[in-house]
Design a protein around this motif. Structure first.
Motif, PDB file in Angstrom:
ATOM      1  N   ASN A  85       0.807  -1.220   0.000  1.00 13.11           N
ATOM      2  CA  ASN A  85       0.000   0.000   0.000  1.00 13.11           C
ATOM      3  C   ASN A  85       0.842   1.272   0.000  1.00 13.11           C
ATOM      4  OD1 ASN A  85      -2.482  -1.194  -0.180  1.00 13.11           O
ATOM      5  ND2 ASN A  85      -2.812  -1.297   2.027  1.00 13.11           N
ATOM      6  N   LEU A  86       2.146   1.144   0.284  1.00 23.96           N
ATOM      7  CA  LEU A  86       3.058   2.281   0.185  1.00 23.96           C
ATOM      8  C   LEU A  86       3.663   2.356  -1.211  1.00 23.96           C
ATOM      9  CD1 LEU A  86       4.701   4.600   1.532  1.00 23.96           C
ATOM     10  CD2 LEU A  86       6.443   2.886   2.078  1.00 23.96           C
ATOM     11  N   TYR A  87       4.088   1.197  -1.755  1.00 28.36           N
ATOM     12  CA  TYR A  87       4.865   1.195  -2.984  1.00 28.36           C
ATOM     13  C   TYR A  87       4.048   1.042  -4.265  1.00 28.36           C
ATOM     14  CZ  TYR A  87       8.992   1.149  -0.038  1.00 28.36           C
ATOM     15  OH  TYR A  87       9.958   1.486   0.881  1.00 28.36           O
ATOM     16  N   GLU A  88       2.882   0.415  -4.188  1.00 33.08           N
ATOM     17  CA  GLU A  88       2.068   0.276  -5.400  1.00 33.08           C
ATOM     18  C   GLU A  88       1.626   1.636  -5.964  1.00 33.08           C
ATOM     19  OE1 GLU A  88      -1.134  -2.460  -4.782  1.00 33.08           O
ATOM     20  OE2 GLU A  88       0.114  -4.201  -5.256  1.00 33.08           O
ATOM     21  N   PRO A  89       1.215   2.594  -5.103  1.00 32.48           N
ATOM     22  CA  PRO A  89       0.878   3.919  -5.658  1.00 32.48           C
ATOM     23  C   PRO A  89       2.065   4.605  -6.327  1.00 32.48           C
ATOM     24  CG  PRO A  89      -0.032   3.659  -3.462  1.00 32.48           C
ATOM     25  CD  PRO A  89       0.892   2.509  -3.669  1.00 32.48           C
ATOM     26  N   ILE A  90       3.279   4.375  -5.823  1.00 29.38           N
ATOM     27  CA  ILE A  90       4.477   4.951  -6.429  1.00 29.38           C
ATOM     28  C   ILE A  90       4.693   4.357  -7.816  1.00 29.38           C
ATOM     29  CG2 ILE A  90       6.986   5.164  -6.240  1.00 29.38           C
ATOM     30  CD1 ILE A  90       6.639   5.147  -3.194  1.00 29.38           C
ATOM     31  N   GLU A  91       4.602   3.040  -7.900  1.00 30.77           N
ATOM     32  CA  GLU A  91       4.737   2.372  -9.201  1.00 30.77           C
ATOM     33  C   GLU A  91       3.654   2.858 -10.164  1.00 30.77           C
ATOM     34  OE1 GLU A  91       4.729  -2.142 -11.148  1.00 30.77           O
ATOM     35  OE2 GLU A  91       4.694  -1.871  -8.955  1.00 30.77           O
ATOM     36  N   TYR A  92       2.446   3.023  -9.649  1.00 29.16           N
ATOM     37  CA  TYR A  92       1.312   3.462 -10.465  1.00 29.16           C
ATOM     38  C   TYR A  92       1.569   4.826 -11.093  1.00 29.16           C
ATOM     39  CZ  TYR A  92      -3.412   5.304 -11.397  1.00 29.16           C
ATOM     40  OH  TYR A  92      -4.512   5.884 -11.979  1.00 29.16           O
TER      41      TYR A  92
END
Length: 324
Positions: free
Chosen positions: A26-33
């Protein structure tokens, strides 16, 4: 020299290889997105191009290009929260797809990550890059605060607005180019000149963004058309309209911009008509051309080949005539 597409494709390949699956998701998926959402990749392209223009292998500037792209996207995530923007590059913004708290925290992580990419550089180059990024990062924050302040002020001047977009947008474009020059170990004079070139190009870029926000096509622009009008943002278009409109139109603008932000199609249509009637749209296009010329004037002073000056000029012309 390489083509814009070659720089872009090389950078995207590097970006994709740098993005790793990490926990917590939930921290890193938005960054990748947000990093994979697309966009013009303007700033990293400029870093790579600048390094190339000053005689370095552009690939050694790849980590600096990552710094500028990650920082830029961090600022977009937080800006979208502040603006309550539903779309970014035609897709849901991070806070819409997840939630506001996730957007804040993932944005914070991106800011830290942006600095980490500079760790691949040593000595004086590392120090110069960190100093530049820190200075510009604060200016971007100052520009964002000016932007927020202007929403509740009735007396914003055009000079104040130009200072705001210089800080919020243009200094990062200038920094992108100066980073390439630093890595290529260009002279201090040329580092300053390429920064000025990028800064003036950045002002033209933001003025073009203002214009496209009102008059662009959603299918190509990628953001909500009329978003600045909905948010009562006092853009160059709005300020020029106030300066050049009839008294009745000025009163109409004042009244419509006093309404709380809402997606009101009638409001957008009415204000766009005033922009056209007052020729604020024409004045904005002229300002875009003027700042592009300022950038081109700097080229004459740079200690680079005629061919490289022409490459930069063609890039500026493309930017001035973009539709997205």
């Amino acid at each position: 020299m390489h083509t814009i597409d070659q720089y872009r494709n090389s950078f995207i390949t590097y970006l994709n290889s740098a993005i790793k699956e990490k926990e917590p998701k939930n921290l890193y998926e938005p960054i990748e997105y947000i990093l994979k959402l697309g966009g013009k990749r303007l700033r990293p392209i400029l870093t790579l191009m600048s390094a190339d223009i000053f005689g370095a292998d552009y690939k050694i500037a790849m980590d600096a290009a990552m710094t500028i792209e990650v920082f830029h996207n961090f600022s977009l995530v937080h800006d979208d929260i502040m603006d309550a923007a539903p779309l970014r590059r035609g897709k849901q913004t991070v806070h819409e797809k997840w939630d506001v708290n996730t957007g804040i925290l993932s944005g914070d992580a991106m800011l830290i990550d942006a600095y980490k990419y500079l760790e691949s550089y040593d000595g004086a180059v590392f120090k110069s890059l960190v100093s530049l990024v820190s200075k510009v990062a604060l200016q971007v924050c100052e520009g964002q605060q000016y932007d927020v302040d202007f929403e509740t002020r009735d007396n914003v001047s055009i000079s104040e607005y130009l200072k705001m977009i210089e800080y919020k947008t243009a200094v990062l474009v200038g920094a992108a180019m100066k980073m390439g020059a630093i890595i290529a170990r260009a002279s201090v004079i040329d580092q300053s000149l390429i920064y000025e070139f990028g800064k003036n190009l950045g002002i033209a870029f933001q003025l073009q963004d203002d214009y496209l926000d009102a008059f662009g096509d959603l299918a190509t622009f990628g953001k909500q058309v009329g978003g600045d009008i909905i948010e009562n943002k006092k853009t160059y278009l709005y300020l020029k309209a106030l300066e050049q409109a009839t008294e009745a139109e000025q009163n109409s603008l004042d009244q419509l911009f006093s309404i709380q932000p809402t997606n009101n199609k009638d409001k957008i249509t009415t204000i766009k008509a005033i922009f056209v009637d007052s020729k604020a749209d024409v004045a904005t296009k002229q300002a875009i051309e003027d700042y592009t010329k300022k950038a081109f004037d700097v080229l004459e002073k740079l200690d680079i080949s005629i061919e490289n000056k022409e490459t930069l000029k063609q890039f500026g012309l493309w930017l001035m005539n973009r539709k997205v």
